[in-house]
Scaffold this motif. Structure first.
Motif, PDB file in Angstrom:
ATOM      1  N   MET A   1       0.813  -1.206   0.000  1.00 55.29           N
ATOM      2  CA  MET A   1       0.000   0.000   0.000  1.00 55.29           C
ATOM      3  C   MET A   1       0.846   1.256   0.000  1.00 55.29           C
ATOM      4  O   MET A   1       0.352   2.302  -0.305  1.00 55.29           O
ATOM      5  CB  MET A   1      -0.933   0.007   1.196  1.00 55.29           C
ATOM      6  N   GLY A   2       2.108   1.180   0.391  1.00 51.25           N
ATOM      7  CA  GLY A   2       2.937   2.369   0.293  1.00 51.25           C
ATOM      8  C   GLY A   2       3.708   2.681   1.544  1.00 51.25           C
ATOM      9  O   GLY A   2       3.646   1.982   2.553  1.00 51.25           O
ATOM     10  N   LEU A   3       4.466   3.778   1.455  1.00 56.09           N
ATOM     11  CA  LEU A   3       5.321   4.243   2.532  1.00 56.09           C
ATOM     12  C   LEU A   3       5.140   5.742   2.671  1.00 56.09           C
ATOM     13  O   LEU A   3       5.110   6.458   1.669  1.00 56.09           O
ATOM     14  CB  LEU A   3       6.781   3.914   2.196  1.00 56.09           C
ATOM     15  N   SER A   4       5.012   6.217   3.912  1.00 56.32           N
ATOM     16  CA  SER A   4       4.877   7.646   4.164  1.00 56.32           C
ATOM     17  C   SER A   4       5.635   8.014   5.429  1.00 56.32           C
ATOM     18  O   SER A   4       6.026   7.156   6.210  1.00 56.32           O
ATOM     19  CB  SER A   4       3.399   8.037   4.287  1.00 56.32           C
ATOM     20  N   THR A   5       5.852   9.318   5.614  1.00 56.79           N
ATOM     21  CA  THR A   5       6.497   9.826   6.817  1.00 56.79           C
ATOM     22  C   THR A   5       5.865  11.153   7.195  1.00 56.79           C
ATOM     23  O   THR A   5       5.155  11.776   6.389  1.00 56.79           O
ATOM     24  CB  THR A   5       8.026   9.968   6.631  1.00 56.79           C
ATOM     25  N   HIS A   6       6.117  11.569   8.423  1.00 59.44           N
ATOM     26  CA  HIS A   6       5.574  12.816   8.960  1.00 59.44           C
ATOM     27  C   HIS A   6       6.513  13.235  10.074  1.00 59.44           C
ATOM     28  O   HIS A   6       6.893  12.411  10.896  1.00 59.44           O
ATOM     29  CB  HIS A   6       4.173  12.547   9.509  1.00 59.44           C
TER      30      HIS A   6
ATOM     31  N   LEU B   1       6.280  -0.437  -3.448  1.00 61.83           N
ATOM     32  CA  LEU B   1       7.087  -0.799  -2.275  1.00 61.83           C
ATOM     33  C   LEU B   1       7.395  -2.291  -2.304  1.00 61.83           C
ATOM     34  O   LEU B   1       6.527  -3.111  -2.599  1.00 61.83           O
ATOM     35  CB  LEU B   1       6.331  -0.433  -0.991  1.00 61.83           C
ATOM     36  N   ARG B   2       8.630  -2.631  -2.019  1.00 63.66           N
ATOM     37  CA  ARG B   2       9.075  -4.030  -2.028  1.00 63.66           C
ATOM     38  C   ARG B   2       9.506  -4.456  -0.632  1.00 63.66           C
ATOM     39  O   ARG B   2       9.881  -3.628   0.198  1.00 63.66           O
ATOM     40  CB  ARG B   2      10.267  -4.208  -2.984  1.00 63.66           C
TER      41      ARG B   2
ATOM     42  N   ASP C   1       5.839  -6.893   4.755  1.00 64.22           N
ATOM     43  CA  ASP C   1       4.650  -7.152   3.949  1.00 64.22           C
ATOM     44  C   ASP C   1       4.304  -5.905   3.142  1.00 64.22           C
ATOM     45  O   ASP C   1       3.616  -5.011   3.638  1.00 64.22           O
ATOM     46  CB  ASP C   1       3.483  -7.545   4.845  1.00 64.22           C
ATOM     47  N   PRO C   2       4.751  -5.817   1.895  1.00 66.53           N
ATOM     48  CA  PRO C   2       4.497  -4.625   1.087  1.00 66.53           C
ATOM     49  C   PRO C   2       3.022  -4.368   0.802  1.00 66.53           C
ATOM     50  O   PRO C   2       2.667  -3.286   0.340  1.00 66.53           O
ATOM     51  CB  PRO C   2       5.236  -4.891  -0.216  1.00 66.53           C
ATOM     52  N   ALA C   3       2.150  -5.329   1.099  1.00 69.84           N
ATOM     53  CA  ALA C   3       0.714  -5.115   0.918  1.00 69.84           C
ATOM     54  C   ALA C   3       0.149  -4.208   2.017  1.00 69.84           C
ATOM     55  O   ALA C   3      -0.949  -3.688   1.883  1.00 69.84           O
ATOM     56  CB  ALA C   3      -0.020  -6.448   0.891  1.00 69.84           C
ATOM     57  N   GLN C   4       0.906  -4.035   3.101  1.00 76.24           N
ATOM     58  CA  GLN C   4       0.484  -3.143   4.187  1.00 76.24           C
ATOM     59  C   GLN C   4       1.063  -1.758   3.964  1.00 76.24           C
ATOM     60  O   GLN C   4       2.016  -1.586   3.212  1.00 76.24           O
ATOM     61  CB  GLN C   4       0.976  -3.681   5.533  1.00 76.24           C
TER      62      GLN C   4
END
Length: 117
Positions: free
Chosen positions: A1-6, A56-57, A95-98
């Motif tokens: 689902m992806g990667l993010s930061t804050h 994302l892998r 788990d790149p699906a998360q």
């Protein structure tokens, strides 16, 4: 689902607008390949997901935050060398699906992180 930061600036109680960040993919031997550099927007977030859905892998990653540069730009008088220069967070994606959200709470003297949602 992806990667993010804050990133939240706990010294001033606001998002870390303008902080420079670098994202790396880390190989099994520990070497790191730059994926991208970006500056945080007025909400303390990148303008786009770091990895879009499906990109994302599984593997190891590093986010490197220019803490000293950010606080100097805000006019904070820092000793030389500063206690925190860059904060690098190494983390794994099993788990790149998360979705993986990597927040950072930071001041010139401390930081905290966790896996967000």
């Amino acid at each position: 689902m992806g990667l993010s930061t804050h990133v939240l600036d706990t010294m001033h109680g606001c998002p870390a607008t303008g902080m420079a960040v670098a994202l790396y993919a880390v190989d099994d031997d520990g070497s790191a390949a730059l994926v991208r550099r970006f500056a945080l927007n007025r909400d303390g977030r990148p303008d786009a997901p770091l990895y879009a859905d499906g990109a994302l892998r599984r593997g190891r990653y590093r986010l490197s935050f220019d803490v000293a540069g950010y606080f100097r730009a805000r006019g904070v008088a820092l000793p030389e060398p500063n206690f925190l220069g860059e904060v690098s967070l190494d983390f794994g994606v099993a788990d790149p699906a998360q979705h993986y959200h990597v927040p950072l709470l930071v001041s010139p003297w401390s930081y905290s992180t966790y896996r967000g949602s």
